[in-house]
Design an enzyme around this catalytic site. Structure first.
Site, PDB file in Angstrom:
ATOM      1  N   ALA A   1       0.807  -1.008   0.072  1.00 46.17           N
ATOM      2  CA  ALA A   1      -0.083   0.010  -0.059  1.00 46.17           C
ATOM      3  C   ALA A   1       0.911   1.278  -0.141  1.00 46.17           C
ATOM      4  O   ALA A   1       1.688   1.157   0.083  1.00 46.17           O
ATOM      5  CB  ALA A   1      -1.115  -0.056   1.244  1.00 46.17           C
TER       6      ALA A   1
ATOM      7  N   ASP B   1       6.534  -5.875  12.590  1.00 47.26           N
ATOM      8  CA  ASP B   1       7.440  -5.137  11.392  1.00 47.26           C
ATOM      9  C   ASP B   1       7.972  -3.736  11.978  1.00 47.26           C
ATOM     10  O   ASP B   1       7.509  -2.657  11.364  1.00 47.26           O
ATOM     11  CB  ASP B   1       6.190  -4.741  10.246  1.00 47.26           C
TER      12      ASP B   1
END
EC number: 2.7.-.-
Length: 518
Positions: free
Chosen positions: A161, A309
């Site tokens: 994205a 992450d």
């Protein structure tokens, strides 16, 4: 004969119709066709395999010579560049896997890691019109009906994205995360293609064992593609750590969110590794490292819900209007959910490493799936330190650039054994190894690796996790047994405080040492 011909035409017609529909739904982009992406990937895999055969494996080498090591490094670099080209063309899932490789600093050859690191900040971006189309499809209205303004230049672009700054009609500044339009449609064929490529490379090069990476990507990708799940994760972690006034998680605007669009509160700040920003704003880099260490230690050893992450673009630092430090945690698409047993075993592994107890290291490594003498290599992978340092004591040997270079240079020598560890280990450990490496990378940039506080906070969390699990197992044994375990836990924590106070006195002086343990 006629039936066979009709069936043949039917198959061809169905194939053409499928290809036509795929082109139509992806604005007639031939890159969206599975056969195109598969062919491109196959060509790249063959090219990489031939490069190794032609440049490195064409003769017998003495693998201890500098010539072999230099040649292998050169070929690794060529192969990594070829894979990077494929990743940037195919985009989407390929970039996600490339980013994962770029995070495994101590687990893969440094040539691959360094080459793929560019993907953390320079992923290819899509035109704004493509994103508007996704918004229209998912929210069933034009962007102009929701937003007063929408900046065309993205704040950041990732594998799945890109994020744009916007202002809602109601006046709030927001960050709008929109999934790349091609990702979801291509994800299944891309994962199948990568699985095939890995199997082919494993046949050519027996030491090439990264099936675990494909397995993890196949499991995690559908989760990461659902932005509603990301929103739920953000709210869950904000609730779990509401006691920390210094942690900010963006608020989610559910009214304007879908599985491919996530609208959240816009929070400004500098990347955690932006040293110029940190200096300009007079932010204490040690305080930043301490709080990140505290947050992740609690996630891993206490709550078991781990943001997986933490690359620099997902952690911002800033000063509040009251002039205090604030950590902003972004991108909540991927979390590890650790079982109580895993947390108990992993806590005890770390405690055995900190105590330099080889017997316990082997025992707790076996609990996590590691067989035989591989426990030593596993301890090095967990800590990011060479075996010599592990055996001298992590808290007694200061981290150095020479040590880092030694570790990275030796990685290629033990790569087959690293692959064995990654194939054997409890699957929950894979995201933790990635997370550990990313956190170590942040500490390296901030130059805070030698701070004793990180070990102190982690040691406390390990002790608390270990005793919490022991108390849970003894819940039917009566209050006296539970009380005894609490007394032992308090004693262990007291000894830890004394030990780290002593280390602080040796390294930093009385006042600084006192600050570390208060």
């Amino acid at each position: 004969m006629l039936l066979r011909r009709v069936l043949g035409y039917g198959v061809v017609g169905a194939g053409l119709a499928s290809a036509g529909w795929s082109l139509h739904t992806n604005d007639y982009d031939p890159n969206s066709l599975g056969i195109v992406r598969l062919s491109r990937s196959a060509a790249a895999v063959v090219d990489v395999a031939l490069t190794y055969k032609r440049e490195l494996y064409y003769k017998e080498w003495d693998k201890e010579t500098p010539e072999y090591k230099a040649e292998k490094s050169r070929v690794h670099k060529i192969a990594a560049e070829k894979l990077l080209q494929l990743i940037c063309i195919n985009k989407g899932v390929y970039i996600k896997v490339g980013q994962h490789i770029g995070a495994l600093e101590y687990l893969l050859p440094k040539e691959f890691v360094q080459t793929m690191k560019v993907l953390h900040s320079d992923a290819p971006q899509n035109p704004i019109e493509d994103l508007y189309k996704v918004i229209r499809q998912d929210l069933h209205c034009n962007p102009e009906e929701i937003f007063d303004s929408f900046e065309r230049e993205p704040l950041g672009t990732a594998s799945l994205a890109q994020v744009h700054k916007a202002r809602l009609k109601t006046g709030e500044l927001v960050a709008v995360k929109v999934q790349h339009p091609y990702v979801k449609g291509n994800s299944r064929v891309d994962m199948k293609t990568m699985e095939l490529a890995v199997n082919v490379l494993a046949r050519i090069f027996p030491d090439f064992k990264i099936h675990w990476l494909v397995e993890e990507s196949k499991k995690n990708l559908p989760i990461e593609l659902d932005f509603l799940n990301e929103g739920r994760n953000a709210e869950k972690v904000a609730k779990q750590f509401k006691k920390y006034s210094w942690l900010r998680v963006p608020k989610i605007y559910w009214k304007y969110s879908s599985s491919r669009v996530l609208v959240m509160e816009y929070l400004e700040g500098g990347h955690v590794t932006d040293l110029d920003y940190i200096r300009r704003n007079k932010i204490d880099s040690f305080a930043v490292a301490n709080r990140i260490g505290q947050l992740y230690s609690e996630m891993i050893f206490r709550t078991g819900f781990v943001h997986s992450d933490p690359h620099p673009g997902n952690i911002l630092v800033r000063r509040t209007p009251e002039n205090s430090l604030e950590i902003v945690l972004l991108d909540h698409g991927l979390y590890a959910n650790l079982t109580d047993k895993f947390r108990y075993d992993y806590s005890n592994l770390w405690l055995s490493i900190l105590k330099v107890d080889r017997k316990a290291m082997r025992q707790h490594s076996e609990q996590l799936g590691i067989k035989g003498d591989l426990y030593g290599l596993f301890a090095c992978m967990v800590t990011g330190r060479p075996w010599e340092t592990v055996m001298q004591g992590l808290t007694k040997v200061k981290y150095s650039k020479e040590e880092k270079n030694t570790l990275q240079n030796n990685t290629s020598l033990v790569l087959p054994h690293i692959s064995d560890v990654l194939e054997q280990v409890d699957r929950q450990m894979l995201l933790i190894l990635k997370t550990n490496d990313l956190i170590r990378g942040i500490e390296s940039t901030l130059r805070t690796q030698n701070r004793m506080t990180a070990f102190w906070v982690m040691s406390k969390c390990c002790v608390q996790s270990s005793y919490a699990e022991q108390r849970a197992k003894q819940s039917d044994s009566g209050s006296s047994r539970i009380l005894w375990l609490r007394v032992r836990e308090r004693w262990e924590l007291f000894k830890l405080n004394c030990y780290y106070l002593y280390l602080g006195l040796i390294n930093f002086g009385f006042l600084e040492a006192l600050k570390q343990v208060i």
